[in-house]
Design an enzyme around this catalytic site. Structure first.
Site, PDB file in Angstrom:
ATOM      1  N   SER A 214     -36.922  66.374  82.612  1.00  0.00           N
ATOM      2  CA  SER A 214     -35.988  67.178  83.406  1.00  0.00           C
ATOM      3  C   SER A 214     -36.137  68.669  83.115  1.00  0.00           C
ATOM      4  O   SER A 214     -35.586  69.501  83.820  1.00  0.00           O
ATOM      5  CB  SER A 214     -34.544  66.699  83.259  1.00  0.00           C
ATOM      6  N   ALA A 246     -28.566  67.638  75.874  1.00  0.00           N
ATOM      7  CA  ALA A 246     -29.470  66.671  75.224  1.00  0.00           C
ATOM      8  C   ALA A 246     -30.280  65.882  76.269  1.00  0.00           C
ATOM      9  O   ALA A 246     -29.758  65.622  77.358  1.00  0.00           O
ATOM     10  CB  ALA A 246     -28.643  65.702  74.374  1.00  0.00           C
ATOM     11  N   GLY A 248     -32.663  68.081  75.562  1.00  0.00           N
ATOM     12  CA  GLY A 248     -32.999  69.480  75.300  1.00  0.00           C
ATOM     13  C   GLY A 248     -34.017  70.115  76.241  1.00  0.00           C
ATOM     14  O   GLY A 248     -34.492  71.219  75.960  1.00  0.00           O
ATOM     15  N   GLY A 249     -34.322  69.457  77.358  1.00  0.00           N
ATOM     16  CA  GLY A 249     -35.353  69.989  78.279  1.00  0.00           C
ATOM     17  C   GLY A 249     -34.983  71.347  78.869  1.00  0.00           C
ATOM     18  O   GLY A 249     -35.852  72.222  79.007  1.00  0.00           O
ATOM     19  N   ASP A 265     -23.514  69.333  73.677  1.00  0.00           N
ATOM     20  CA  ASP A 265     -23.684  67.905  74.004  1.00  0.00           C
ATOM     21  C   ASP A 265     -23.323  67.101  72.762  1.00  0.00           C
ATOM     22  O   ASP A 265     -23.678  67.507  71.645  1.00  0.00           O
ATOM     23  CB  ASP A 265     -25.143  67.616  74.412  1.00  0.00           C
ATOM     24  N   ASP A 285     -17.063  68.814  74.125  1.00  0.00           N
ATOM     25  CA  ASP A 285     -16.982  68.400  75.521  1.00  0.00           C
ATOM     26  C   ASP A 285     -17.377  69.591  76.405  1.00  0.00           C
ATOM     27  O   ASP A 285     -16.667  70.610  76.439  1.00  0.00           O
ATOM     28  CB  ASP A 285     -15.544  67.959  75.829  1.00  0.00           C
ATOM     29  N   ASP A 301     -26.126  70.334  83.278  1.00  0.00           N
ATOM     30  CA  ASP A 301     -26.807  69.130  83.791  1.00  0.00           C
ATOM     31  C   ASP A 301     -25.997  67.885  83.410  1.00  0.00           C
ATOM     32  O   ASP A 301     -26.552  66.807  83.222  1.00  0.00           O
ATOM     33  CB  ASP A 301     -28.232  69.077  83.187  1.00  0.00           C
ATOM     34  N   LYS A 330     -25.019  65.711  90.956  1.00  0.00           N
ATOM     35  CA  LYS A 330     -25.560  64.355  91.109  1.00  0.00           C
ATOM     36  C   LYS A 330     -24.935  63.729  92.353  1.00  0.00           C
ATOM     37  O   LYS A 330     -23.720  63.832  92.566  1.00  0.00           O
ATOM     38  CB  LYS A 330     -25.227  63.491  89.885  1.00  0.00           C
TER      39      LYS A 330
HETATM   40  N1  SAM Z   1     -30.737  68.801  80.867  1.00  0.00           N
HETATM   41  C1  SAM Z   1     -31.045  67.792  79.848  1.00  0.00           C
HETATM   42  C2  SAM Z   1     -32.497  67.897  79.497  1.00  0.00           C
HETATM   43  O1  SAM Z   1     -33.221  68.625  80.181  1.00  0.00           O
HETATM   44  O2  SAM Z   1     -32.931  67.274  78.533  1.00  0.00           O
HETATM   45  C3  SAM Z   1     -30.672  66.396  80.322  1.00  0.00           C
HETATM   46  C4  SAM Z   1     -29.214  66.205  80.459  1.00  0.00           C
HETATM   47  S1  SAM Z   1     -28.747  64.552  80.751  1.00  0.00           S
HETATM   48  C5  SAM Z   1     -29.097  64.362  82.428  1.00  0.00           C
HETATM   49  C6  SAM Z   1     -27.024  64.643  80.733  1.00  0.00           C
HETATM   50  C7  SAM Z   1     -26.417  64.929  79.372  1.00  0.00           C
HETATM   51  O3  SAM Z   1     -25.057  65.251  79.581  1.00  0.00           O
HETATM   52  C8  SAM Z   1     -26.433  63.769  78.415  1.00  0.00           C
HETATM   53  O4  SAM Z   1     -27.136  64.138  77.255  1.00  0.00           O
HETATM   54  C9  SAM Z   1     -24.968  63.516  78.074  1.00  0.00           C
HETATM   55  O5  SAM Z   1     -24.736  63.244  76.710  1.00  0.00           O
HETATM   56  C10 SAM Z   1     -24.348  64.837  78.440  1.00  0.00           C
HETATM   57  N2  SAM Z   1     -22.915  64.793  78.770  1.00  0.00           N
HETATM   58  C11 SAM Z   1     -22.251  63.936  79.577  1.00  0.00           C
HETATM   59  N3  SAM Z   1     -20.947  64.270  79.617  1.00  0.00           N
HETATM   60  C12 SAM Z   1     -20.806  65.371  78.827  1.00  0.00           C
HETATM   61  C13 SAM Z   1     -19.718  66.196  78.485  1.00  0.00           C
HETATM   62  N4  SAM Z   1     -18.488  65.969  78.979  1.00  0.00           N
HETATM   63  N5  SAM Z   1     -19.938  67.235  77.665  1.00  0.00           N
HETATM   64  C14 SAM Z   1     -21.187  67.499  77.172  1.00  0.00           C
HETATM   65  N6  SAM Z   1     -22.243  66.745  77.481  1.00  0.00           N
HETATM   66  C15 SAM Z   1     -22.067  65.696  78.298  1.00  0.00           C
END
Ligand code: SAM
Length: 379
Positions: A214, A246, A248-249, A265, A285, A301, A330
């Site tokens: 991503s 996470a 981390g991309g 995250d 959060d 994301d 999304k």
């Molecule tokens: N952009 C990231 C990358 O490039 O690696 C990928 C992100 S992944 C699609 C979505 C992330 O959102 C997950 O790691 C998840 O733990 C996090 N997430 C979901 N709800 C969250 C929240 N309320 N606060 C922080 N992180 C959240």
């Protein structure tokens, strides 16, 4: 399908009677909605055809369209699901029937079809394309094989001159969209307003060390939304918050550009980015988190309902917590176009209330799947 009244004044230049929009397979109805909005804005009666799964939508018009105007409407209406569009004629038969039994000669009919577009100047580039579907991809060896020969034949007839092509070129590009080995649409696009990449697809390779695919979404978002201004708008020394970071991309892309990042995250960062001195991992959060001081950038994301993310990004920019945002919406629901419009309205209303007129762009990028990426910036 939608019909509107044509304007009183006829177009000055007439290179095509259809507008073809490349899109992600499965999103043809949404690309059709984009085309409807364009046709409405241009007061052009059109019939829109969008077969689900074919990778493109077509707006057929009862009369010829003018490229300059079509390009302006494309720019002004800001399509979300259209990756790349061109003003087209066709479809043309391109496998010369006289050669049946032998290898068909496609160059002669293609040159004749290109000539029939009656462009006032030579085309600035030749793009041989196909729909971005599994079936369409089978045409890419043919597209590659045709390119040099067709370009040579077009140059010989002074229909193609690549001198000065690229960013800033003003002469139209020639698109050949192969439907199969025997049929193609031909048409033109304006380099100043169309996608800079054939089929709207940037060629990005997964960088070594990036923790997730991503990462390419943010790389494409920077190219798409920031373009030539990237080094001015996103550069070393700036501060960013990456929500839902996470593994981390996205943080990795920001760190590569020398930004300092708060990566928010509860999940773990992976690979070298977890140790990167530019990055501070915050286990909080992301929907509630705010940094102590305003930052230059927020990226998000998080997988959440699109309207909630839209409101979150609207709040960050309206409050002045960040100056610019890139975020992902999304779209698992059926009414995807309506949902995007709802998100646009939420953001616009919040920024209006704050007395701001931000730049807002929403696009389904090539690296987006069931999602759309947004860019929001204080002017
Ligand atoms: N952009 C990231 C990358 O490039 O690696 C990928 C992100 S992944 C699609 C979505 C992330 O959102 C997950 O790691 C998840 O733990 C996090 N997430 C979901 N709800 C969250 C929240 N309320 N606060 C922080 N992180 C959240």
């Amino acid at each position: 399908m939608r019909r509107t009244d044509p304007p009183a004044d006829p177009p000055v230049d007439a290179p095509g009677t259809a507008f073809i929009a490349h899109c992600r397979a499965g999103f043809e109805p949404e690309a059709a909605r984009d085309l409807e909005r364009m046709a409405e804005a241009a007061h052009v009666a059109s019939t829109i055809v969008a077969t689900v799964g074919c990778g493109y939508a077509i707006a057929r018009t009862g009369r010829a369209l003018d490229l300059r105007r079509a390009a302006a409407y494309l720019r002004d209406t800001g399509p979300v699901f259209v990756r790349s569009a061109f003003l087209a004629k066709g479809p043309f038969p391109i496998a010369d029937a006289a050669k049946t039994g032998a290898r068909p000669d496609r160059i002669v009919p293609l040159v004749a079809a290109a000539g029939s577009l009656r462009a006032a100047t030579p085309f600035s580039a030749l793009w041989i394309e196909h729909p971005d579907t599994n079936e369409g991809k089978r045409l890419s060896p043919l597209a590659r094989a045709l390119h040099a020969r067709l370009a040579g034949a077009l140059r010989e007839r002074e229909l193609l001159d690549e001198a000065g092509a690229g960013a800033g070129a003003s002469r139209p590009r020639l698109h050949v969209m192969l439907l199969d080995g025997a049929t193609a649409w031909l048409g033109v696009s304006d380099p100043t307003s169309g996608s800079p990449w054939p089929m709207g697809i940037p060629r990005l390779h997964l960088p070594r060390g990036a923790p997730s695919r991503s990462t390419l979404k943010l790389a494409e978002a920077c190219l798409t939304f920031l373009g030539d201004q990237e080094t001015e708008l996103l550069h070393a020394g700036m501060h960013a918050v990456d929500l839902g970071a996470a593994p981390g991309g996205w943080s990795w892309q920001l760190a590569q550009r020398g930004l300092r990042i708060l990566a928010v995250d509860n999940g773990n960062l992976q690979g070298a980015i977890a140790e990167d001195a530019h990055v501070t991992h915050v286990r909080e959060d992301g929907l509630r988190f705010r940094p102590r001081k305003p930052v230059d950038w927020v990226t998000c994301d998080i997988v959440e309902s699109p309207s909630r993310i839209a409101a979150l990004m609207g709040a960050w920019i309206a409050e002045g917590t960040a100056r610019q945002a890139i975020f992902n919406l999304k779209l698992p629901m059926k009414k995807r176009y309506d949902e995007i419009e709802r998100c646009r309205d939420i953001i616009t209303a919040m920024l209006d209330r704050a007395g701001l007129r931000p730049r807002l762009a929403l696009r389904q990028l090539y690296h987006d799947r069931e999602e759309v990426t947004g860019y929001l910036a204080r002017r």
